[in-house]
Design a protein around this motif. Structure first.
Motif, mmCIF file in Angstrom:
data_model
loop_
_atom_site.group_PDB
_atom_site.id
_atom_site.type_symbol
_atom_site.label_atom_id
_atom_site.label_comp_id
_atom_site.label_asym_id
_atom_site.label_seq_id
_atom_site.Cartn_x
_atom_site.Cartn_y
_atom_site.Cartn_z
ATOM 1 N N GLY A 110 46.963 57.352 19.042
ATOM 2 C CA GLY A 110 46.431 58.480 19.783
ATOM 3 C C GLY A 110 45.040 58.870 19.339
ATOM 4 O O GLY A 110 44.164 59.167 20.161
ATOM 5 N N ARG A 111 44.809 58.867 18.050
ATOM 6 C CA ARG A 111 43.480 59.222 17.534
ATOM 7 C C ARG A 111 42.435 58.207 17.985
ATOM 8 O O ARG A 111 41.311 58.562 18.340
ATOM 9 C CB ARG A 111 43.539 59.307 16.013
ATOM 10 C CG ARG A 111 42.205 59.623 15.378
ATOM 11 C CD ARG A 111 42.359 60.057 13.936
ATOM 12 N NE ARG A 111 42.898 61.412 13.854
ATOM 13 C CZ ARG A 111 42.878 62.143 12.742
ATOM 14 N NH1 ARG A 111 42.376 61.642 11.627
ATOM 15 N NH2 ARG A 111 43.358 63.367 12.746
ATOM 16 N N THR A 112 42.802 56.940 17.987
ATOM 17 C CA THR A 112 41.870 55.910 18.448
ATOM 18 C C THR A 112 41.570 56.089 19.929
ATOM 19 O O THR A 112 40.415 55.979 20.365
ATOM 20 C CB THR A 112 42.450 54.512 18.187
ATOM 21 O OG1 THR A 112 42.754 54.376 16.795
ATOM 22 C CG2 THR A 112 41.451 53.435 18.571
ATOM 23 N N TRP A 113 42.590 56.361 20.714
ATOM 24 C CA TRP A 113 42.396 56.569 22.162
ATOM 25 C C TRP A 113 41.494 57.767 22.412
ATOM 26 O O TRP A 113 40.643 57.735 23.303
ATOM 27 C CB TRP A 113 43.754 56.775 22.820
ATOM 28 C CG TRP A 113 43.692 57.069 24.289
ATOM 29 C CD1 TRP A 113 43.548 56.182 25.309
ATOM 30 C CD2 TRP A 113 43.765 58.370 24.903
ATOM 31 N NE1 TRP A 113 43.543 56.830 26.519
ATOM 32 C CE2 TRP A 113 43.663 58.179 26.296
ATOM 33 C CE3 TRP A 113 43.905 59.660 24.406
ATOM 34 C CZ2 TRP A 113 43.692 59.233 27.203
ATOM 35 C CZ3 TRP A 113 43.940 60.708 25.304
ATOM 36 C CH2 TRP A 113 43.832 60.496 26.690
ATOM 37 N N ALA A 114 41.661 58.833 21.612
ATOM 38 C CA ALA A 114 40.893 60.056 21.827
ATOM 39 C C ALA A 114 39.464 59.962 21.320
ATOM 40 O O ALA A 114 38.547 60.514 21.933
ATOM 41 C CB ALA A 114 41.601 61.232 21.139
ATOM 42 N N ARG A 115 39.269 59.240 20.217
ATOM 43 C CA ARG A 115 37.954 59.251 19.572
ATOM 44 C C ARG A 115 37.161 57.968 19.753
ATOM 45 O O ARG A 115 35.942 58.007 19.839
ATOM 46 C CB ARG A 115 38.126 59.532 18.067
ATOM 47 C CG ARG A 115 38.817 60.851 17.785
ATOM 48 C CD ARG A 115 38.899 61.124 16.296
ATOM 49 N NE ARG A 115 39.586 62.392 16.028
ATOM 50 C CZ ARG A 115 39.698 62.940 14.830
ATOM 51 N NH1 ARG A 115 39.160 62.317 13.778
ATOM 52 N NH2 ARG A 115 40.332 64.085 14.663
ATOM 53 N N LEU B 47 41.892 53.369 14.257
ATOM 54 C CA LEU B 47 41.543 54.406 13.307
ATOM 55 C C LEU B 47 42.767 54.786 12.491
ATOM 56 O O LEU B 47 43.905 54.597 12.929
ATOM 57 C CB LEU B 47 41.008 55.647 14.034
ATOM 58 C CG LEU B 47 39.733 55.455 14.864
ATOM 59 C CD1 LEU B 47 39.296 56.785 15.459
ATOM 60 C CD2 LEU B 47 38.612 54.846 14.041
ATOM 61 N N ASP B 48 42.532 55.344 11.324
ATOM 62 C CA ASP B 48 43.630 55.741 10.448
ATOM 63 C C ASP B 48 44.329 56.978 11.013
ATOM 64 O O ASP B 48 43.739 57.763 11.770
ATOM 65 C CB ASP B 48 43.077 56.042 9.051
ATOM 66 C CG ASP B 48 44.156 56.090 7.988
ATOM 67 O OD1 ASP B 48 45.315 55.778 8.307
ATOM 68 O OD2 ASP B 48 43.824 56.443 6.840
ATOM 69 N N CYS B 49 45.573 57.163 10.620
ATOM 70 C CA CYS B 49 46.304 58.369 10.998
ATOM 71 C C CYS B 49 45.841 59.544 10.137
ATOM 72 O O CYS B 49 45.213 59.343 9.098
ATOM 73 C CB CYS B 49 47.809 58.154 10.809
ATOM 74 S SG CYS B 49 48.285 57.918 9.079
ATOM 75 N N ASP C 83 36.994 52.542 22.816
ATOM 76 C CA ASP C 83 36.468 51.179 22.864
ATOM 77 C C ASP C 83 37.223 50.241 21.929
ATOM 78 O O ASP C 83 37.337 49.040 22.203
ATOM 79 C CB ASP C 83 34.986 51.171 22.492
ATOM 80 C CG ASP C 83 34.725 51.779 21.127
ATOM 81 O OD1 ASP C 83 34.984 53.002 20.959
ATOM 82 O OD2 ASP C 83 34.268 51.064 20.224
ATOM 83 N N LEU C 84 37.760 50.780 20.843
ATOM 84 C CA LEU C 84 38.497 49.940 19.898
ATOM 85 C C LEU C 84 39.799 49.422 20.486
ATOM 86 O O LEU C 84 40.290 48.359 20.094
ATOM 87 C CB LEU C 84 38.792 50.725 18.616
ATOM 88 C CG LEU C 84 37.581 51.151 17.786
ATOM 89 C CD1 LEU C 84 38.033 51.984 16.596
ATOM 90 C CD2 LEU C 84 36.783 49.942 17.325
ATOM 91 N N LEU C 85 40.370 50.177 21.423
ATOM 92 C CA LEU C 85 41.631 49.739 22.035
ATOM 93 C C LEU C 85 41.423 48.522 22.918
ATOM 94 O O LEU C 85 42.367 47.764 23.162
ATOM 95 C CB LEU C 85 42.247 50.874 22.849
ATOM 96 C CG LEU C 85 42.791 52.053 22.046
ATOM 97 C CD1 LEU C 85 43.347 53.108 22.987
ATOM 98 C CD2 LEU C 85 43.868 51.608 21.067
ATOM 99 N N ASP C 86 40.189 48.332 23.395
ATOM 100 C CA ASP C 86 39.918 47.162 24.234
ATOM 101 C C ASP C 86 40.113 45.870 23.456
ATOM 102 O O ASP C 86 40.434 44.827 24.022
ATOM 103 C CB ASP C 86 38.488 47.221 24.782
ATOM 104 C CG ASP C 86 38.288 48.373 25.751
ATOM 105 O OD1 ASP C 86 39.294 48.839 26.313
ATOM 106 O OD2 ASP C 86 37.135 48.808 25.939
#
Length: 269
Positions: free
Chosen positions: A219-224, A181-183, A227-230
């Protein structure tokens, strides 16, 4: 790029594509959009395009012949010698979910035909014979495929070279930078009752700004969207940045920009 839209309401998509980035892409000759109404290819006084489903049940089903004639008319109108016919995409809730990777793939094509269904859908035989793929914009049902087609047109148009005044903005979008996700972004004023702009963004230290933005994106990707981090190929440096973000206690709320915590289970890496 040329996009042909097969729809009972072709003017709907045309109007949606008349503003902003898409409108600018059309003005600059980067995108041409053409609408085709299957009713123009239907026979009889009533120009009928639908009929009752075999086997009974509610609603109506769009018929083969008007749709096939419209698709073939669109293909013929944009035909270029020595080039393959346009890819035909049926906008359907049963299709592959649209994501940025698919948008990039479609944006690289010279031609695209978008088929918009109505009623209970389209005769399955037409889909099997004339459609190359089905695409969905989400797990919900709309009254027709026009809104979905407008989404595809918008997403594809902005990736045409020259459509954006600053091409760098597309590279920094959500889902583009390693699928993250974008910052968060800020503008004037610096001080506001809703919060203060993070000091690092006004420091002039470009290396620190880049580091902060990368950390926030992680951090935003991890929080929201954990699944994208996988699917993201995180480097050891990325993992350290994410650990630092999590240790800071921000927990999905960026310093200087108060807001609700993102809901959902946070997955450890």
């Amino acid at each position: 790029m040329r996009i042909d839209v097969i729809s009972l309401f072709p003017e709907f998509v045309d109007q949606c594509a008349g503003f902003g980035v898409v409108g600018r892409a059309r003005e600059r000759g980067l995108l041409s959009l053409h609408g085709w109404n299957p009713r123009d290819h239907a026979e009889g006084n009533y120009r009928r395009v639908d009929d009752r489903p075999f086997g009974g049940g509610p609603g109506m089903v769009m018929m083969i012949e008007p749709l096939r004639a419209a698709i073939r008319a669109a293909q013929a109108a944009g035909h270029v010698d020595d080039r393959p016919p346009a890819r035909v995409v049926y906008m359907s809730p049963q299709g592959r979910p649209l994501d940025q990777a698919k948008v990039r793939e479609l944006a690289a094509l010279d031609r695209l035909v978008l088929l918009c269904g109505r009623y209970e859908g389209v005769d399955e035989r037409l889909i099997r014979a004339e459609v190359d793929e089905e695409i969905s914009i989400g797990d919900y049902v709309l009254s027709g495929g026009e809104l979905a087609a407008a989404v595809v047109v918008d997403a594809v148009a902005r990736l045409q070279d020259g459509a954006l005044n600053d091409a760098e903005s597309a590279i920094q979008d959500s889902f583009e930078a390693d699928g993250l996700l974008d910052c968060p972004h800020y503008t004037r004023p610096v001080e506001h009752e809703l919060g203060t702009v993070p000091a690092v963004l006004m420091s002039g230290n470009h290396a620190e700004i880049a580091r902060w933005r990368r950390m926030q994106a992680l951090g935003r990707t991890w929080a929201r969207r954990p699944d994208l981090l996988d699917e993201a190929a995180l480097s050891p440096a990325d993992r350290r940045l994410l650990d630092e973000w999590r240790a800071s206690g921000e927990g999905g709320v960026v310093s200087g920009a108060p807001g609700p915590l993102a809901s959902g289970t946070k997955k450890p890496l």
